[in-house]
Design a protein around this motif. Structure first.
Motif, short mmCIF file in Angstrom:
data_model
loop_
_atom_site.label_atom_id
_atom_site.label_comp_id
_atom_site.label_asym_id
_atom_site.label_seq_id
_atom_site.Cartn_x
_atom_site.Cartn_y
_atom_site.Cartn_z
N SER A 132 -29.23 8.78 12.54
CA SER A 132 -29.43 7.72 13.53
C SER A 132 -29.52 8.26 14.95
N THR A 153 -32.90 4.13 11.05
CA THR A 153 -32.05 2.95 10.97
C THR A 153 -31.09 3.07 9.79
N ARG A 211 -24.61 8.04 21.22
CA ARG A 211 -26.02 8.00 20.86
C ARG A 211 -26.94 8.25 22.05
#
Length: 482
Positions: free
Chosen positions: A300, A306, A429
């Motif tokens: 991810s 996803t 992220r």
């Protein structure tokens, strides 16, 4: 004090050819690994679903805690039921532990809140943890020595068959277009009990380990059970080879040893084997927990995959892990333990370091990284399974189940650090740093290489040798420490 007895039971079991009886026996017991692989995969997949307000509305921390409680249950179950298996027998425990898992996990599917979920996840984990000790003991004590290595590896490797089943099922069950969001995750938790229930019926008809019966003074029952196994082999059309009378074992029934005696055996009589087993189990546990539990995060955060699409990559990863022990297992019985254990640990460690460098340099895609990891863990899966084989076959029968449990518990404790460390290295992220993660891969690789070098020096040439030759039972007369 019981008189000295003499028996050919171990020699009679070891000289048998492979038969349908052995296949049924292994299938009925080996399902424990399938169930665990399925449980871990499904639990990881439903984590995000459990945060939905239409389900239990858990926080990310609470979701993580459910996994921790399951692992704690596994460790507790292994230690408790491992000791009971040595004291009361393999058969009673592999029936009891599977029954505990079936009931606890089935109830878990109807959890109305977090507290209810945690309690029954703990007991489901305890059932699976207890399975490991009882089934590996029973399998090693009934499977002929010429097949012991490949069978143990194949059984351990079926964890990944469970992971594949779990991945495939959640791909459908967690799709809101197919099932309501508060129904799919509950059905997912019922898959394991449905599979296990069919196997539980079969297990009730499996025999007790004749070797365990001997060491607990039940020689007549051991002789009858062995005769029953021989008859089952003959009914399958396989002739029975002659028994070598010189392999008769003299023993005085010992029963379950005290904890003091267990400590003496592990730390004073077999210290090299204890160090070897701990090193192999800790290194493989850290590697697997670090990589597997953060796999989706890597896909991810670094490749933009996803969570829904990540299941396809997980399926390929699991397939490589499943194939490794099945393909390489035979070599552990032919080329030998020392060569195969050391080489699988070292080669998988070196390949992981090389793949980590390619990752750091930005030379990989999600597909190529998955392909390389599948190759690495094709080898590493055989290495990890050989750790369970080592701790199962290198200690005396009277403490075999507890020894497996103790090494499993130590490995799980250290392995639990892996996801936390690697999760921190992956970071946020928005600012993923492949260099930091590379150093984590390098550390895990170094642990595997170190374990391989330890095996090169300390591994026992156990291939095709009777268990009593590798580690004479505490009950045996004229014991020799090797």
């Amino acid at each position: 004090m019981d008189a000295v007895a003499r028996s050919l039971v171990p020699a009679r079991l070891d000289r048998l050819p492979w038969s349908r009886f052995h296949t049924r026996f292994v299938a009925a017991l080996g399902v424990a690994w399938v169930l665990d692989g399925m449980e871990i995969t499904i639990a990881g997949a439903i984590g995000s679903v459990l945060q939905d307000s239409r389900t239990l509305g858990l926080s990310p921390v609470e979701v993580g805690f459910t996994a921790t409680v399951y692992l704690i249950g596994e460790v507790a179950g292994a230690l408790v039921f491992g000791r009971l298996s040595d004291r009361f027998g393999r058969r009673r425990l592999f029936v009891l532990t599977l029954g505990l898992y079936l009931v606890a996990n089935g109830i878990t599917a109807f959890s109305p809140n977090l507290a209810f979920l945690l309690v029954f996840r703990f007991f489901a984990g305890a059932g699976i943890g207890g399975e490991y000790s009882a089934i590996h003991s029973a399998i090693d004590e009934l499977i002929p020595s010429h097949y012991r290595g490949r069978v143990d590896l194949a059984v351990s490797g079926t964890y990944w068959l469970g992971a594949m089943i779990g991945t495939a099922s959640t791909y459908v069950l967690l799709n809101p277009a197919v099932l309501p969001v508060n129904v799919g995750w509950r059905l997912g938790l019922l898959i394991g009990p449905l599979l296990g229930a069919a196997i539980w019926v079969l297990r009730r008809h499996l025999p007790e380990s004749p070797r365990w019966l001997l060491m607990h003074g039940r020689q007549e029952e051991a002789e009858r059970t062995t005769a029953g196994v021989e008859a089952a082999v003959e009914r399958g059309g396989r002739p029975l080879p002659p028994v070598d009378e010189s392999k008769a074992m003299e023993f005085r029934p010992h029963g379950a040893p005290s904890y003091r005696e267990i400590a003496r055996v592990l730390l004073m009589e077999y210290p090299r084997r204890t160090f070897l087993g701990a090193t192999l189990m800790i290194s493989q546990s850290f590697l697997y927990n670090a990589i597997f539990f953060t796999y989706v995060l890597v896909l991810s955060n670094f490749y933009g995959i996803t969570p829904h699409d990540a299941s396809k990559y997980l399926f390929a990863f699991a397939a490589g892990n499943l194939a490794g022990p099945l393909v390489l297992g035979r070599l552990f019985d032919t080329l030998g333990r020392r060569v195969m254990i050391s080489s699988t640990y070292i080669v998988s460690g070196v390949l992981l370091a090389a793949t980590g460098w390619l990752f750091k340099e930005g030379l990989l895609t999600a597909a190529t990284q998955t392909l390389l990891w599948s190759v690495i863990f094709f080898i590493a899966s055989a290495a990890a399974s050989s750790g369970y084989l080592t701790v199962s076959e290198l200690f005396p029968l009277e403490i075999r189940a507890l020894a497996i449990a103790m090494f499993f518990a130590v490995a799980q404790t250290f392995g639990a650090l892996g996801p936390t460390i690697f999760g921190a290295l992956i970071g946020d992220r928005t600012h993923p740093d492949p260099a930091r993660l590379f150093y984590g891969y390098l550390f895990a690789a170094a642990m595997m290489v170190f374990a391989g070098l330890v095996a090169l020096v300390l591994a026992v040439d156990a291939e095709r040798r009777p268990l009593e030759d590798l580690a004479p039972p505490l009950s045996a007369q004229r014991r020799l420490t090797r």
